[in-house]
Design a protein around this motif. Sequence first.
Motif, short mmCIF file in Angstrom:
data_model
loop_
_atom_site.label_atom_id
_atom_site.label_comp_id
_atom_site.label_asym_id
_atom_site.label_seq_id
_atom_site.Cartn_x
_atom_site.Cartn_y
_atom_site.Cartn_z
N UNK A 3 0.85 -1.20 0.00
CA UNK A 3 0.00 0.00 0.00
C UNK A 3 0.88 1.25 0.00
N UNK A 4 0.28 2.39 -0.22
CA UNK A 4 1.09 3.61 -0.28
C UNK A 4 1.69 3.92 1.09
N UNK A 5 2.87 4.48 1.05
CA UNK A 5 3.65 4.79 2.26
C UNK A 5 4.09 3.54 3.02
N UNK A 6 4.13 2.41 2.33
CA UNK A 6 4.68 1.17 2.90
C UNK A 6 5.81 0.73 1.98
N UNK A 7 7.00 0.50 2.55
CA UNK A 7 8.18 0.18 1.76
C UNK A 7 8.68 -1.20 2.16
N UNK A 8 8.57 -2.12 1.22
CA UNK A 8 8.99 -3.50 1.46
C UNK A 8 10.43 -3.64 0.96
N UNK A 9 11.34 -3.99 1.87
CA UNK A 9 12.76 -4.10 1.50
C UNK A 9 13.05 -5.57 1.23
N UNK A 10 12.97 -5.95 -0.04
CA UNK A 10 13.05 -7.38 -0.36
C UNK A 10 14.41 -7.78 -0.93
N UNK A 11 15.46 -7.19 -0.37
CA UNK A 11 16.82 -7.52 -0.81
C UNK A 11 17.12 -9.00 -0.50
N UNK A 12 17.76 -9.71 -1.43
CA UNK A 12 17.98 -11.15 -1.21
C UNK A 12 18.80 -11.49 0.02
N UNK A 13 19.75 -10.64 0.40
CA UNK A 13 20.55 -10.94 1.60
C UNK A 13 19.65 -10.81 2.85
N UNK A 14 18.82 -9.79 2.85
CA UNK A 14 17.89 -9.61 3.98
C UNK A 14 16.90 -10.77 4.04
N UNK A 15 16.39 -11.18 2.89
CA UNK A 15 15.40 -12.26 2.87
C UNK A 15 16.01 -13.58 3.34
N UNK A 16 17.27 -13.81 2.99
CA UNK A 16 17.95 -15.04 3.43
C UNK A 16 18.10 -15.04 4.95
N UNK A 17 18.51 -13.89 5.50
CA UNK A 17 18.68 -13.80 6.96
C UNK A 17 17.34 -13.87 7.68
N UNK A 18 16.32 -13.27 7.08
CA UNK A 18 14.99 -13.29 7.70
C UNK A 18 14.44 -14.72 7.77
N UNK A 19 14.70 -15.51 6.73
CA UNK A 19 14.24 -16.90 6.73
C UNK A 19 14.91 -17.68 7.85
N UNK A 20 16.20 -17.42 8.05
CA UNK A 20 16.92 -18.10 9.14
C UNK A 20 16.37 -17.66 10.50
N UNK A 21 16.03 -16.38 10.60
CA UNK A 21 15.48 -15.84 11.85
C UNK A 21 14.14 -16.49 12.18
#
Length: 209
Positions: A3-21
């Motif tokens: 939605x507007x004013x929502x920023x999804x940071x879908x960088x692959x390094x972040x996504x890899x770490x988030x999956x581990x988290x």
Amino acid sequence: MPASNVFLIDHPVIQTKLTELREISTEPRKFRALLNEIASLMVYEVTRSWPTKPRPIHTPMEPMTGCQLARPITLVPILRAGLGMADGVLRLLPDAHLGHLGVRRDEETLLPIAYYQKLPPNIAETEVLLIDPMLATGGSGAAAVTYLKQAGVSAMRFVCLVAAPEGITALHAQHPEIPIYCAAIDRQLNEKGYILPGLGDAGDRLFGT
Ligand code: PRP
Ligand code: URA
């Protein structure tokens, strides 16, 4: 598409770490490290549009005009779980001052209970990053934003790791002008207000409680 004013940071390094988290077998020691690493990585995108001002300097070769961030920075973690992101953000913004807001959800009503507030005196003149890994019902985040506005803060961004659609809607219903930065927008809340698929209780996983 967020939605507007929502920023999804879908960088692959972040996504890899988030999956581990998110993984259930990730124990507190690793959870703490990953949370801080992801918070550090998010800082680049979260601060991308911050204003700068000219800074005249001398290089070893000649004078030049560079730049520096225009305003001082305040970091405000929502206790407890927001503390888990603070060191990661400070790694990139070491001059930031810190405020603390203690907010916890009532487990029955899911309504936020504010129990502690301590802010730097000049916070109204600073760029504020309000940090909390989880935006679930949005109650805690909205209460924290309301408190910061009452303290005179006008430049504020909300930074979380995992957001529920319900939380985004609720936070923006009260505070539509506040940008929300997140690393994931998950499917939904369950009947107890937990994010699905989520990562469980962030504070408990962080502190081993
Ligand atoms: C968690 C989380 C957020 C809040 C999100 O904190 O860190 O602050 O829940 O839920 P909401 O969007 O529905 O308000 P919690 O209340 O579990 O406190 P804790 O960090 O002390 O464990
Ligand atoms: N708070 C958490 O820590 N996790 C959730 O899924 C929801 C609220």
